[in-house]
Write a protein that holds these residues in place. Structure first.
Motif, PDB file in Angstrom:
ATOM      1  N   MET A   7      31.736  34.064  36.921  1.00 32.57           N
ATOM      2  CA  MET A   7      32.280  32.992  37.760  1.00 32.57           C
ATOM      3  C   MET A   7      32.826  33.581  39.041  1.00 32.57           C
ATOM      4  N   SER A   8      32.595  32.875  40.139  1.00 29.81           N
ATOM      5  CA  SER A   8      33.197  33.187  41.436  1.00 29.81           C
ATOM      6  C   SER A   8      33.754  31.884  41.985  1.00 29.81           C
ATOM      7  N   ALA A   9      35.036  31.882  42.363  1.00 34.15           N
ATOM      8  CA  ALA A   9      35.675  30.642  42.807  1.00 34.15           C
ATOM      9  C   ALA A   9      36.606  30.917  43.972  1.00 34.15           C
ATOM     10  N   ASN A  10      36.861  29.880  44.771  1.00 38.20           N
ATOM     11  CA  ASN A  10      37.739  30.049  45.933  1.00 38.20           C
ATOM     12  C   ASN A  10      39.192  29.748  45.615  1.00 38.20           C
ATOM     13  N   THR A  11      39.456  29.448  44.361  1.00 38.15           N
ATOM     14  CA  THR A  11      40.828  29.225  43.895  1.00 38.15           C
ATOM     15  C   THR A  11      40.888  29.633  42.426  1.00 38.15           C
ATOM     16  N   PRO A  12      42.008  30.123  41.926  1.00 37.34           N
ATOM     17  CA  PRO A  12      42.068  30.496  40.511  1.00 37.34           C
ATOM     18  C   PRO A  12      41.641  29.338  39.604  1.00 37.34           C
ATOM     19  N   THR A  13      40.639  29.601  38.773  1.00 35.97           N
ATOM     20  CA  THR A  13      39.983  28.572  37.968  1.00 35.97           C
ATOM     21  C   THR A  13      39.795  29.107  36.560  1.00 35.97           C
ATOM     22  N   ARG A 193      29.595  24.246  42.053  1.00 40.31           N
ATOM     23  CA  ARG A 193      30.209  22.923  41.953  1.00 40.31           C
ATOM     24  C   ARG A 193      31.223  22.764  43.073  1.00 40.31           C
ATOM     25  N   ARG A 194      31.105  21.671  43.814  1.00 40.85           N
ATOM     26  CA  ARG A 194      32.014  21.343  44.902  1.00 40.85           C
ATOM     27  C   ARG A 194      32.095  19.815  45.004  1.00 40.85           C
ATOM     28  N   ALA A 195      33.042  19.331  45.795  1.00 39.62           N
ATOM     29  CA  ALA A 195      33.211  17.884  45.935  1.00 39.62           C
ATOM     30  C   ALA A 195      31.938  17.259  46.541  1.00 39.62           C
ATOM     31  N   ALA A 213      38.445  15.327  37.572  1.00 35.71           N
ATOM     32  CA  ALA A 213      39.817  15.249  37.069  1.00 35.71           C
ATOM     33  C   ALA A 213      40.473  16.618  36.987  1.00 35.71           C
ATOM     34  N   GLU A 214      39.676  17.685  37.061  1.00 33.80           N
ATOM     35  CA  GLU A 214      40.193  19.036  36.880  1.00 33.80           C
ATOM     36  C   GLU A 214      40.285  19.834  38.177  1.00 33.80           C
ATOM     37  N   THR A 215      39.845  19.251  39.289  1.00 33.49           N
ATOM     38  CA  THR A 215      39.717  20.013  40.531  1.00 33.49           C
ATOM     39  C   THR A 215      40.355  19.271  41.698  1.00 33.49           C
ATOM     40  N   THR A 216      40.392  19.956  42.843  1.00 31.22           N
ATOM     41  CA  THR A 216      40.788  19.326  44.102  1.00 31.22           C
ATOM     42  C   THR A 216      39.556  19.247  45.003  1.00 31.22           C
ATOM     43  N   PRO A 217      39.590  18.424  46.044  1.00 29.93           N
ATOM     44  CA  PRO A 217      38.419  18.290  46.920  1.00 29.93           C
ATOM     45  C   PRO A 217      38.025  19.585  47.622  1.00 29.93           C
ATOM     46  N   ASN A 218      38.934  20.561  47.689  1.00 25.99           N
ATOM     47  CA  ASN A 218      38.636  21.820  48.385  1.00 25.99           C
ATOM     48  C   ASN A 218      38.064  22.905  47.482  1.00 25.99           C
ATOM     49  N   ASP A 219      37.988  22.666  46.188  1.00 26.07           N
ATOM     50  CA  ASP A 219      37.556  23.695  45.247  1.00 26.07           C
ATOM     51  C   ASP A 219      36.056  23.952  45.354  1.00 26.07           C
ATOM     52  N   VAL A 220      35.686  25.228  45.253  1.00 29.06           N
ATOM     53  CA  VAL A 220      34.291  25.653  45.142  1.00 29.06           C
ATOM     54  C   VAL A 220      34.225  26.640  43.984  1.00 29.06           C
ATOM     55  N   VAL A 221      33.445  26.318  42.968  1.00 30.44           N
ATOM     56  CA  VAL A 221      33.343  27.149  41.771  1.00 30.44           C
ATOM     57  C   VAL A 221      31.866  27.371  41.452  1.00 30.44           C
ATOM     58  N   SER A 222      31.456  28.623  41.398  1.00 29.00           N
ATOM     59  CA  SER A 222      30.075  28.958  41.066  1.00 29.00           C
ATOM     60  C   SER A 222      30.024  29.695  39.738  1.00 29.00           C
ATOM     61  N   VAL A 223      29.038  29.362  38.942  1.00 25.99           N
ATOM     62  CA  VAL A 223      28.823  29.978  37.632  1.00 25.99           C
ATOM     63  C   VAL A 223      27.430  30.578  37.618  1.00 25.99           C
ATOM     64  N   ILE A 224      27.332  31.814  37.169  1.00 26.41           N
ATOM     65  CA  ILE A 224      26.056  32.532  37.093  1.00 26.41           C
ATOM     66  C   ILE A 224      25.824  32.897  35.633  1.00 26.41           C
ATOM     67  N   VAL A 225      24.640  32.598  35.114  1.00 23.17           N
ATOM     68  CA  VAL A 225      24.353  32.775  33.694  1.00 23.17           C
ATOM     69  C   VAL A 225      22.938  33.296  33.483  1.00 23.17           C
ATOM     70  N   THR A 226      22.664  33.725  32.257  1.00 20.96           N
ATOM     71  CA  THR A 226      21.292  34.059  31.884  1.00 20.96           C
ATOM     72  C   THR A 226      20.464  32.796  31.717  1.00 20.96           C
ATOM     73  N   GLU A 227      20.994  31.846  30.945  1.00 18.29           N
ATOM     74  CA  GLU A 227      20.337  30.565  30.696  1.00 18.29           C
ATOM     75  C   GLU A 227      21.308  29.439  31.038  1.00 18.29           C
ATOM     76  N   PRO A 228      20.844  28.351  31.702  1.00 20.74           N
ATOM     77  CA  PRO A 228      21.737  27.237  32.029  1.00 20.74           C
ATOM     78  C   PRO A 228      22.521  26.748  30.818  1.00 20.74           C
ATOM     79  N   LEU A 229      23.776  26.392  31.064  1.00 21.76           N
ATOM     80  CA  LEU A 229      24.685  25.996  29.986  1.00 21.76           C
ATOM     81  C   LEU A 229      24.782  24.490  29.794  1.00 21.76           C
ATOM     82  N   THR A 230      24.400  23.703  30.793  1.00 26.65           N
ATOM     83  CA  THR A 230      24.569  22.252  30.716  1.00 26.65           C
ATOM     84  C   THR A 230      23.218  21.547  30.751  1.00 26.65           C
TER      85      THR A 230
END
Length: 261
Positions: A7-13, A193-195, A213-230
């Motif tokens: 995970m790489s994010a612009n705010t602690p997540t 994931r972003r607004a 419900a878990e984020t703010t409009p300014n959050d940017v969260v990226s997830v990197i995986v071997t296989e998609p999780l969702t």
């Protein structure tokens, strides 16, 4: 083969949602029962958990799933052993200090012809993955790149990763807590994931989360995986030889390297 998660994010997540999906593949919906580990950065410090058993049945993994440890960078790995015994010393991610920072590494694949060079860093366990990590750090240390600019450092990482990939399968994650370097030989996918945020449902567990419900409009969260999780999101698939450098949830450098002789 093992599976990776970062995970790489612009705010602690927290990583609870993605980590829950990945851990089910560690001995329940997947065969990766030979150990697991996760490392969370808090500034320059690292909070790490490792276990040599299956993550799907681990009480420690359950604590990590339900305790929202917040971080801007995290690296996780579930293991299906092919080189080295099943033991704590052989669980990823591996961590070493270089230039006053903790560097964290996880690898998916097998390098059949790889012979590491001797140097300051030595593996504790018996995996080719840890030997590769030590070899990479030894070459960085020998290059005297402590004061090098980011482009110079990334060029060195790309060259070394491509060389490893020519010797076998080398999907890897590497971070020093500031940036996250990812390199794909066979399989890797990412999502940013972003607004406006929406809901997402895991493939491997009956869990849905509403990110709005878990984020703010300014959050940017990226997830990197071997296989998609969702199941209900569009993931961006890496190509063989593709690398990306992440910082604060965004790709800041990217390219594609030849991995054939």
């Amino acid at each position: 083969m093992c599976e990776l998660l970062a995970m790489s994010a612009n705010t602690p997540t927290d990583l609870c949602f993605s980590f829950t999906g990945l851990t089910r593949r560690g001995g329940d919906t997947g065969p990766h029962r030979d150990g697991w580990g996760v490392a969370f950065y808090e500034g320059k410090g690292v909070r790490a958990f490792h276990e040599s058993g299956a993550s799907a049945s681990s009480r420690i993994a359950e604590v990590v799933q339900t305790h929202p440890i917040k971080s801007e960078v995290a690296v996780c790995h579930i293991r299906q052993a092919n080189v080295g015994s099943v033991c704590l010393a052989n669980t990823h991610p591996f961590i070493r200090e270089l230039w006053g920072r903790y560097w964290t590494f996880a690898h998916n694949g097998q390098l059949k012809t790889f012979q590491p060079q001797s140097g300051f860093y030595e593996p504790v366990g018996s995996t080719d993955s840890e030997a590769l990590f030590c070899d990479l750090l030894n070459q960085l240390r020998a290059s005297d790149s402590r004061e090098a600019d980011l482009d110079t450092l990334v060029a060195l990482l790309v060259a070394r990763a491509a060389d490893y990939a020519r010797q076998g399968v080398c999907n890897l994650l590497l971070t020093n807590g500031d940036w996250l370097f990812t390199f794909c030989t066979t399989k890797m996918a990412s999502i940013t994931r972003r607004a406006p945020f929406g809901p997402a449902r895991l493939k491997d567990a009956d869990v849905t989360v509403d990110f709005e419900a878990e984020t703010t409009p300014n959050d940017v969260v990226s997830v990197i995986v071997t296989e998609p999780l969702t199941t209900d999101e569009r993931w961006d698939l890496y190509q063989p030889g593709e690398w990306r450098l992440w910082r604060l949830g965004e790709v800041i450098r990217r390219g594609r390297q030849s991995i054939t002789d």
